[in-house]
Design a protein around this motif. Structure first.
Motif, PDB file in Angstrom:
ATOM      1  N   GLN A  90       6.400   0.215   7.672  1.00 23.29           N
ATOM      2  CA  GLN A  90       5.101   0.847   7.500  1.00 23.29           C
ATOM      3  C   GLN A  90       4.265   0.119   6.450  1.00 23.29           C
ATOM      4  O   GLN A  90       3.043  -0.010   6.572  1.00 23.29           O
ATOM      5  CB  GLN A  90       5.278   2.319   7.095  1.00 23.29           C
ATOM      6  N   SER A 116      10.365   2.673   0.384  1.00 23.15           N
ATOM      7  CA  SER A 116      11.448   2.005   1.112  1.00 23.15           C
ATOM      8  C   SER A 116      11.106   1.726   2.571  1.00 23.15           C
ATOM      9  O   SER A 116      11.881   1.072   3.274  1.00 23.15           O
ATOM     10  CB  SER A 116      12.715   2.864   1.047  1.00 23.15           C
ATOM     11  N   GLN A 117       9.974   2.220   3.063  1.00 25.52           N
ATOM     12  CA  GLN A 117       9.604   2.034   4.469  1.00 25.52           C
ATOM     13  C   GLN A 117       8.879   0.701   4.632  1.00 25.52           C
ATOM     14  O   GLN A 117       7.661   0.630   4.680  1.00 25.52           O
ATOM     15  CB  GLN A 117       8.730   3.196   4.950  1.00 25.52           C
ATOM     16  N   MET A 145       3.110   6.220   2.784  1.00 32.58           N
ATOM     17  CA  MET A 145       4.360   5.480   3.014  1.00 32.58           C
ATOM     18  C   MET A 145       5.335   5.790   1.898  1.00 32.58           C
ATOM     19  O   MET A 145       4.940   6.017   0.748  1.00 32.58           O
ATOM     20  CB  MET A 145       4.098   3.969   3.028  1.00 32.58           C
ATOM     21  N   SER A 159      10.176  -6.537   9.605  1.00 34.97           N
ATOM     22  CA  SER A 159       9.126  -6.089   8.700  1.00 34.97           C
ATOM     23  C   SER A 159       8.339  -7.232   8.137  1.00 34.97           C
ATOM     24  O   SER A 159       7.222  -7.073   7.692  1.00 34.97           O
ATOM     25  CB  SER A 159       9.750  -5.286   7.555  1.00 34.97           C
TER      26      SER A 159
END
Length: 671
Positions: A316, A312-313, A309, A441
């Motif tokens: 994920q 910044s993701q 990953m 998220s």
């Protein structure tokens, strides 16, 4: 009584005399013909009573033109021997006239003691003036020389090389073949009976020399160019040695490339630093790739899932957190067990390493263990203890990295402790739902996440590794494709094996769907059901659920709504495409598709494009038989009805996992 025995003995004697007389009659009918001219040879071949034709020795040898012996002069359906008179081989100039003798069904031609010159040509290699025309035809060349007058070297003769190709083909069927070079013009061959054309016919060479007679018995054209053999052609063993050397070199280069490629991947070093050696890639899923690994301390085989990953993701990151969180809570015989997990940061250090030889600078990449994941989990535990985010009182505050005592340690330093699903969800501002429960998220307002995102300067990626139970027999999908659930001879479904495997999958779902957990797998498929050796089981294996990267932990509501449509299309239920509903019924639908695949050996939507599959699932249904999946032959009616119920269009018509378990157990008892 004595008279009866004498009568029987007299009858047997009379029968023996009858067979003896018949054999003598046949011997008298057999005829040997001696010929001296081409015309006499043609007449003898056409004589059906002749079974042995001798070509007499004449001064200068035999030389028959197409006018004297045209193609198809004789069609034999009897055993026939065509023999040249000695001493030595009888010279016969064939003048490239082919198919003089056609061997029909039941025909058997043996040619011996003849030198057939100007015989071989590219369009008719082999026996030149004879040809097998039917099944059951046999041709045998014995003690002969067969020549191609258009070449000076055996290697340059297309006809001779065609014979050698046929010999190599026959060798694949365990036919004895031998070839011995005499010189550049001659090659001795010896074979067993080789299959020919048409299928069912056979030919054989016994002590036969194939040769090139160009410029010896027949002049070659003025423009003919003799190309000498190269060193490799003169010494074929050098070609073999060179081929072996090339293969070894290519294998070495491939090994070096794979080794350097592995070493270039940080997961090998990260796993080794935590006491695991990655040995072989096993596959990949939605959120990572899986390797077979080995515990360097104990030698135990494990499966290591690697998730890469960017810091910044966030989506994920949340998915990786979810899988670690959910698998840490699971302890069931039908669910793959998670042993531990850890993370590392892959950084690029931009310092120069100068090569003293060339003086050119290069960049060095390194990776190191990281407290990155620990900070997220530790922050979650801290917020939970402080009662922030609502509903945070239902947790013990234990750290995933520690031993369950509430203290946090460095990643990878301890075995897995306990994790509270509700505590983690609350710490991230939820109400006990999934980290991705609302389609976000789940980490948007988490201070620890913000600190991680903005404090990873120089970090290329963050890697999480999950060390899990190793399932040595691969996936259920591969077993279905191999036909493990069908009888090897009849193709009928192995109903008991199917029921036992389906029961283990259903029990795994029952465990996930239990009110204490209320988990939905969301990506249940035959590829995500793994098989492990089970010596005490009649099948020799057991089935376990795996790959929880898309799993959802539900709240007290019956369903959950999400804007994400993810999974494997064949296994996805209709409501996923229309109302975005996530409920236990979704997994039950996927279970029904897996059951259909085990029973039929194929995907029920095989051959359909993704658009066609989606259309078939979302179209309105009145529950009629026409809207069901096709029935499967060879399975009990109760099992067929269960599969139809599990794949019902309306999720309210599908049974629960507990009901599926009960019905499968009843089916097993009824067998």
């Amino acid at each position: 009584m004595r008279a009866h025995r004498l009568q029987a003995r007299s009858g047997r004697a009379a029968l023996a005399l009858f067979w003896l007389a018949l054999c003598l009659l046949q011997c008298c009918q057999a005829k040997t013909v001696r010929t001296r001219t081409c015309a006499e040879l043609g007449q003898a071949l056409a004589d059906e009573t002749a079974d042995h034709i001798i070509m007499a020795h004449v001064e200068g040898g035999w030389n028959c033109s197409a006018a004297e012996l045209p193609p198809h002069t004789a069609n034999i359906r009897r055993p026939l021997v065509l023999e040249g008179e000695g001493p030595g081989l009888l010279y016969y100039d064939n003048n490239r006239v082919n198919k003089i003798i056609t061997i029909g069904e039941g025909g058997n031609l043996t040619q011996r003691n003849i030198w057939a010159d100007d015989c071989l040509q590219p369009t008719m290699p082999g026996f030149c003036f004879s040809v097998n025309a039917h099944r059951g035809a046999f041709t045998h060349a014995e003690n002969m020389e067969i020549s191609d007058s258009g070449c000076v070297r055996v290697r340059h003769s297309q006809a001779i090389n065609s014979i050698l190709t046929a010999m190599r083909y026959a060798k694949l069927f365990n036919v004895r073949v031998e070839s011995t070079p005499i010189d550049s013009r001659r090659l001795r061959i010896d074979t067993g009976w080789m299959p020919g054309l048409p299928v069912g016919s056979y030919f054989r060479f016994s002590n036969v020399t194939v040769s090139c007679t160009g410029n010896l018995t027949h002049p070659l054209p003025p423009d003919f160019v003799d190309e000498p053999d190269t060193l490799l052609q003169e010494h074929p063993h050098l070609l073999i040695a060179l081929g072996i050397a090339v293969l070894l070199m290519a294998g070495g280069l491939l090994w070096c490339a794979r080794t350097s490629g592995r070493n270039a991947r940080p997961e090998y070093e990260v796993a080794l630093s935590q006491g695991y050696k990655l040995e072989e890639p096993l596959g990949s899923g939605h959120y990572g790739r899986v390797y077979r690994g080995r515990d360097t301390a104990t030698g135990q085989l494990v499966a290591v899932k690697v998730v890469d990953m960017l810091p910044s993701q966030r989506r994920q990151v949340a998915a990786a957190l979810r899988e670690c969180e959910l698998m840490a809570q699971m302890e069931h015989e039908c669910v793959v067990k998670l042993h531990r997990f850890y993370s590392a940061q892959v950084r690029r250090h931009r310092h120069q390493v100068v090569d003293k030889g060339s003086g050119s600078p290069s960049l060095d990449s390194q990776w190191s263990s990281s407290s990155w994941f620990k900070r997220l989990f530790a922050g979650a535990a801290r917020r939970r203890r402080q009662g922030q985010g609502g509903g945070g009182s239902g947790s013990s505050g234990a750290s995933v990295w520690g031993s369950g005592s509430g203290t946090s340690t460095e990643p990878g330093s301890g075995r897995l402790g306990s994790v509270s699903s509700s505590g983690l969800s609350s710490a991230y501002g939820g109400t006990g739902s999934s980290l991705l429960g609302s389609g976000q998220s789940g980490l948007e307002d988490v201070p620890e996440m913000e600190a991680v995102v903005h404090g990873t300067k120089g970090v290329l990626l963050v890697q999480v590794q999950l060390v899990m139970q190793y399932c040595d027999l691969g996936s259920l999908e591969k077993a279905i494709k191999r036909g493990d659930f069908q009888h090897p001879e009849t193709g009928e479904p192995l109903v008991r094996t199917i029921l036992l495997t389906a029961l283990e999958i259903a029990r795994g779902l029952q465990y996930l769907h239990h009110p204490d957990r209320r988990m939905v797998h969301r990506d249940l498929s035959a590829a995500n059901v793994l098989l492990a050796t089970a010596p005490g089981d009649e099948r020799g294996f057991k089935a376990l659920l795996s790959d929880f990267g898309l799993s959802t932990s539900l709240s007290n509501d019956a369903t959950h709504r999400t804007s994400e449509v993810k999974g494997t299309i064949s296994y996805m239920s209709p409501e996923v495409f229309t109302r975005y509903d996530v409920s236990p019924a979704l997994d039950v639908y996927s279970f029904g598709i897996i059951g259909c695949m085990m029973c039929s050996g194929k995907d029920p939507y095989e051959g359909h494009t993704p658009a066609m599959v989606i259309f078939a699932k979302v179209r309105s249904s009145d529950g009629s038989a026409d809207e069901r999946l096709p029935p499967i032959e060879g399975i009990p009616a109760e099992l067929q009805q269960l599969l139809w119920d599990c794949t019902a269009h309306d999720k309210r018509d599908r049974p629960s996992a507990a009901e599926v378990v009960r019905r499968l157990e009843d089916l097993l008892l009824s067998l």
